[in-house]
Scaffold this active site. Structure first.
Site, PDB file in Angstrom:
ATOM      1  N   PHE A  63      24.953  35.258 -35.334  1.00  0.00           N
ATOM      2  CA  PHE A  63      25.615  34.044 -34.858  1.00  0.00           C
ATOM      3  C   PHE A  63      26.738  34.333 -33.875  1.00  0.00           C
ATOM      4  O   PHE A  63      27.340  33.416 -33.325  1.00  0.00           O
ATOM      5  CB  PHE A  63      26.144  33.199 -36.027  1.00  0.00           C
ATOM      6  N   SER A  65      28.344  37.714 -31.014  1.00  0.00           N
ATOM      7  CA  SER A  65      28.238  39.093 -30.533  1.00  0.00           C
ATOM      8  C   SER A  65      29.409  39.400 -29.615  1.00  0.00           C
ATOM      9  O   SER A  65      29.984  38.508 -28.988  1.00  0.00           O
ATOM     10  CB  SER A  65      26.913  39.320 -29.788  1.00  0.00           C
ATOM     11  N   GLY A  66      29.769  40.655 -29.574  1.00  0.00           N
ATOM     12  CA  GLY A  66      30.830  41.123 -28.694  1.00  0.00           C
ATOM     13  C   GLY A  66      30.299  42.221 -27.797  1.00  0.00           C
ATOM     14  O   GLY A  66      29.092  42.484 -27.750  1.00  0.00           O
ATOM     15  N   SER A  69      29.526  44.923 -30.532  1.00  0.00           N
ATOM     16  CA  SER A  69      29.241  44.523 -31.911  1.00  0.00           C
ATOM     17  C   SER A  69      28.362  43.286 -31.955  1.00  0.00           C
ATOM     18  O   SER A  69      28.267  42.541 -30.978  1.00  0.00           O
ATOM     19  CB  SER A  69      30.548  44.246 -32.669  1.00  0.00           C
ATOM     20  N   ASP A 183      45.427  40.649 -30.900  1.00  0.00           N
ATOM     21  CA  ASP A 183      44.342  39.928 -30.225  1.00  0.00           C
ATOM     22  C   ASP A 183      44.204  38.535 -30.827  1.00  0.00           C
ATOM     23  O   ASP A 183      43.097  38.067 -31.086  1.00  0.00           O
ATOM     24  CB  ASP A 183      43.032  40.703 -30.349  1.00  0.00           C
TER      25      ASP A 183
END
Length: 354
Positions: A63, A65-66, A69, A183
């Site tokens: 669901f 994504s980076g 990751s 962050d």
């Protein structure tokens, strides 16, 4: 050991399922080959307390994504969880080392944190070249997703206040543990079904005692404090700056500096002292707090203890007077008592910390 993994598409807590397509199956296998482990094989020094029993992990649909990751919904020991898989690139040894360090730091921090407004850590798996972090699953998704589903400037002020307080409480706790998030942004704030907020994603967080300058730092420019953009020494006040940007997001339901590239936004913040424009009808109570939070001088930004006290006083004032936000006048100094004259009468016998 058989059937260590069962890959499923999970919807509505398992009420509806379907078989994986061939393409999905191949992608699942490409990740799972790194993860299959009896558990004993992955327990290195200090890892026994948080190592996952991989035979109990069921991975469902992706669901989010980076850059390095992917995040999946899944089930771990009959509990709904979010599964973050971090892949080390074989072709870039420096990046692989950095990602491993981020993983180790994130697990170490998450393992020690316990607060209603901080994402709950469940377990982790360290098996290069793929690392896995398992946390609670929050069905509401990210705050950013929620805000982008709203009309600009449409979030009710009482909801803005509630969400802001949840975030501030989480950050107050984090700072009390000597941890900088570094962050903080709407994408890293997750919503429960009751609209409670939890701070998440500690991949680049650090202990204050271990944080130096920001050289080579990979944060997010639109939310990043100017001292971090300039790669200077930084303190907890960088999170306060980011909180100011998030509070602006809550009031506008928009993306900061959406007419600029991230690099242009960074230049504008550092060289021109630019900030996202406040809404014309922004209540003075919020604009005053936001301007303090995103001050270019870190020393002028309040601590989260102060921010929580201010927001709680706003909440109490709003309960007593539905017109509080229209009648509020900025204080002449930063003491809580003078901020809220209407509350003083009822607190004659109670001392209020500034």
């Amino acid at each position: 050991m058989k059937n260590l993994y069962c890959f499923k598409q999970i919807y509505n807590n398992g009420k509806s399922e379907r078989r994986l397509s061939l393409g999905e199956y191949k992608r699942a296998v490409s990740w799972s080959k790194y993860l299959v482990s009896s558990g004993a094989e992955i327990k290195g020094e200090g890892e026994g307390a948080w190592s996952a029993d991989m035979s109990q992990l069921f991975i469902g649909n992706k669901f989010a994504s980076g850059r390095h990751s992917r995040i999946y919904r899944g089930v771990y020991k009959q509990r709904d969880v979010a599964i973050k898989l971090i892949s080390q690139p074989e072709e870039d040894e420096n990046l692989a080392t950095m990602l491993e360090n981020h993983f180790t730091s994130e697990v170490a921090l998450l393992f020690r944190l316990r607060h209603p407004n901080i994402i709950t850590f469940v377990a982790a798996c360290k098996k290069p070249p793929v690392f896995c972090i398992i946390t609670e699953y929050l069905a509401g998704g990210s705050l950013r997703k929620f805000l982008h589903q709203q009309e600009p400037y449409s979030v009710p002020l009482d909801l803005v206040l509630k969400l802001a307080l949840d975030i501030a409480h989480g950050m107050q706790y984090l700072h009390s543990q000597g941890i900088l998030h570094r962050d903080l942004k709407s994408e890293n704030l997750l919503l429960g079904v009751d609209m409670s907020v939890k701070v998440a994603d500690f991949g680049i967080s650090c202990l204050e005692s271990h944080c130096g300058n920001a050289k080579g730092f990979t944060g997010t420019y639109r939310w990043m404090a100017p001292e971090m953009i300039k790669e200077k020494h930084h303190t907890k006040k960088v999170d306060v700056y980011s909180f100011g940007i998030v509070l602006w997001e809550l009031l506008t339901a928009m993306t900061p500096f959406d007419n600029m590239t991230p690099e242009q936004a960074a230049f504008a913040v550092c060289q021109k002292n630019a900030r996202p424009p406040l809404p014309p009808k922004c209540p003075l109570a919020f604009s005053h707090l936001i301007n303090r939070c995103w001050s270019s001088n870190p020393d002028k930004r309040p601590h989260f203890d102060q921010i929580v006290a201010i927001l709680e006083s706003y909440s109490e004032s709003l309960e007593q007077d539905a017109e509080f936000f229209t009648s509020y006048k900025p204080p002449t100094n930063h003491t809580i008592l003078r901020c809220f004259p209407k509350l003083i009468a009822g607190r004659r016998s109670t001392s209020v910390k500034a």
